[in-house]
Design a protein around this motif. Sequence first.
Motif, mmCIF file in Angstrom:
data_model
loop_
_atom_site.group_PDB
_atom_site.id
_atom_site.type_symbol
_atom_site.label_atom_id
_atom_site.label_comp_id
_atom_site.label_asym_id
_atom_site.label_seq_id
_atom_site.Cartn_x
_atom_site.Cartn_y
_atom_site.Cartn_z
ATOM 1 N N LYS A 1 0.821 -1.198 0.044
ATOM 2 C CA LYS A 1 -0.098 0.073 -0.048
ATOM 3 C C LYS A 1 0.779 1.185 0.017
ATOM 4 N N GLU A 2 0.276 2.524 -0.481
ATOM 5 C CA GLU A 2 0.924 3.711 -0.476
ATOM 6 C C GLU A 2 1.284 3.939 1.001
ATOM 7 N N ARG A 3 2.107 5.053 1.323
ATOM 8 C CA ARG A 3 2.112 5.668 2.462
ATOM 9 C C ARG A 3 1.023 6.465 2.867
ATOM 10 N N GLU A 4 0.566 6.531 4.039
ATOM 11 C CA GLU A 4 -0.519 7.398 4.323
ATOM 12 C C GLU A 4 -0.332 8.161 5.659
ATOM 13 N N PHE A 5 -1.016 9.224 5.624
ATOM 14 C CA PHE A 5 -0.963 10.207 6.860
ATOM 15 C C PHE A 5 -1.595 9.578 8.000
ATOM 16 N N THR B 1 1.752 20.687 15.469
ATOM 17 C CA THR B 1 2.602 21.940 15.013
ATOM 18 C C THR B 1 3.699 22.249 16.218
ATOM 19 N N SER B 2 4.666 23.164 15.948
ATOM 20 C CA SER B 2 5.660 23.206 16.734
ATOM 21 C C SER B 2 5.510 23.822 17.832
ATOM 22 N N ASN B 3 4.195 24.398 18.370
ATOM 23 C CA ASN B 3 3.872 24.961 19.613
ATOM 24 C C ASN B 3 2.705 23.870 19.988
ATOM 25 N N SER B 4 2.649 22.968 19.695
ATOM 26 C CA SER B 4 1.656 21.992 19.982
ATOM 27 C C SER B 4 0.351 22.379 20.129
ATOM 28 N N ARG B 5 0.028 23.578 19.572
ATOM 29 C CA ARG B 5 -1.442 24.368 19.452
ATOM 30 C C ARG B 5 -2.174 23.474 18.514
ATOM 31 N N LEU B 6 -1.615 23.017 17.469
ATOM 32 C CA LEU B 6 -2.633 22.284 16.473
ATOM 33 C C LEU B 6 -2.356 20.873 16.337
ATOM 34 N N THR B 7 -3.231 19.876 16.189
ATOM 35 C CA THR B 7 -2.971 18.665 15.968
ATOM 36 C C THR B 7 -3.976 18.114 14.590
ATOM 37 N N SER B 8 -3.573 17.264 14.085
ATOM 38 C CA SER B 8 -4.176 16.721 13.083
ATOM 39 C C SER B 8 -4.336 15.094 12.875
ATOM 40 N N TYR B 9 -5.376 14.504 12.511
ATOM 41 C CA TYR B 9 -5.376 13.242 12.789
ATOM 42 C C TYR B 9 -5.992 12.442 11.685
ATOM 43 N N ALA B 10 -5.660 11.454 11.127
ATOM 44 C CA ALA B 10 -6.453 10.584 9.765
ATOM 45 C C ALA B 10 -7.586 10.243 10.679
ATOM 46 N N ASP B 11 -8.688 10.097 9.909
ATOM 47 C CA ASP B 11 -10.033 9.749 10.389
ATOM 48 C C ASP B 11 -10.173 8.069 10.919
ATOM 49 N N SER B 12 -9.255 7.502 10.419
ATOM 50 C CA SER B 12 -8.716 6.072 10.678
ATOM 51 C C SER B 12 -8.346 5.913 12.114
ATOM 52 N N VAL B 13 -7.728 6.745 12.602
ATOM 53 C CA VAL B 13 -6.970 6.834 13.869
ATOM 54 C C VAL B 13 -7.708 7.501 14.984
ATOM 55 N N LYS B 14 -8.377 8.688 14.534
ATOM 56 C CA LYS B 14 -9.091 9.581 15.554
ATOM 57 C C LYS B 14 -9.649 8.979 16.624
ATOM 58 N N GLY B 15 -9.253 9.592 17.853
ATOM 59 C CA GLY B 15 -9.979 9.002 19.194
ATOM 60 C C GLY B 15 -9.309 7.726 19.554
ATOM 61 N N TYR C 1 5.722 11.910 20.046
ATOM 62 C CA TYR C 1 5.491 10.704 20.169
ATOM 63 C C TYR C 1 4.088 10.373 19.673
ATOM 64 N N LEU C 2 3.743 9.062 19.534
ATOM 65 C CA LEU C 2 2.476 8.666 18.990
ATOM 66 C C LEU C 2 2.130 7.402 20.040
ATOM 67 N N GLN C 3 1.066 7.760 20.643
ATOM 68 C CA GLN C 3 0.578 7.168 21.535
ATOM 69 C C GLN C 3 -0.651 6.523 20.855
ATOM 70 N N MET C 4 -0.653 4.938 20.836
ATOM 71 C CA MET C 4 -1.683 4.202 19.945
ATOM 72 C C MET C 4 -2.286 3.317 20.840
ATOM 73 N N ASN C 5 -3.503 3.497 20.962
ATOM 74 C CA ASN C 5 -4.357 2.628 21.839
ATOM 75 C C ASN C 5 -5.505 1.980 20.977
ATOM 76 N N SER C 6 -6.192 0.872 21.474
ATOM 77 C CA SER C 6 -7.347 0.051 20.891
ATOM 78 C C SER C 6 -6.661 -0.208 19.430
ATOM 79 N N LEU C 7 -5.740 -0.707 19.448
ATOM 80 C CA LEU C 7 -4.832 -1.090 17.962
ATOM 81 C C LEU C 7 -5.765 -2.234 17.208
ATOM 82 N N LYS C 8 -5.841 -1.978 16.083
ATOM 83 C CA LYS C 8 -6.645 -2.846 15.109
ATOM 84 C C LYS C 8 -5.404 -3.515 13.887
#
Length: 125
Positions: free
Chosen positions: A43-47, A52-66, A80-87
Amino acid sequence: QVQLVESGGGLVQAGGSLRLSCAASGRLFSSYSMGWFRQAPGKEREFVAAITSNSRLTSYADSVKGRFTISRDDAKNTVYLQMNSLKTEDTGVYSCAANPNSYYAARSPTYYVLWGQGTQVTVSS
């Protein structure tokens, strides 16, 4: 020049958790926005997530949100990337990347100029 090294990958059962780390060497880490991407076999690489640099903004792929949380500690030059409820579909090579645009949590890999080698995450059923 910032160099990136990921760690924390491994094998985990579905429903489990992992925390990935991306350690940066060099100056100016705090001025970069950071992102996580993943690539599954064939598969292709996916986001996955960005911050952001000041931690003010974050963005998530819909598949991992929450389920996933991105954070950074500029004193430790680490993101860091904390990953819970892994599928099982979360399986892949996870790479961190640095974007010199400090205030844009970009989803497109074209914004990122520095990449780590990646760490393997395997989620078993």
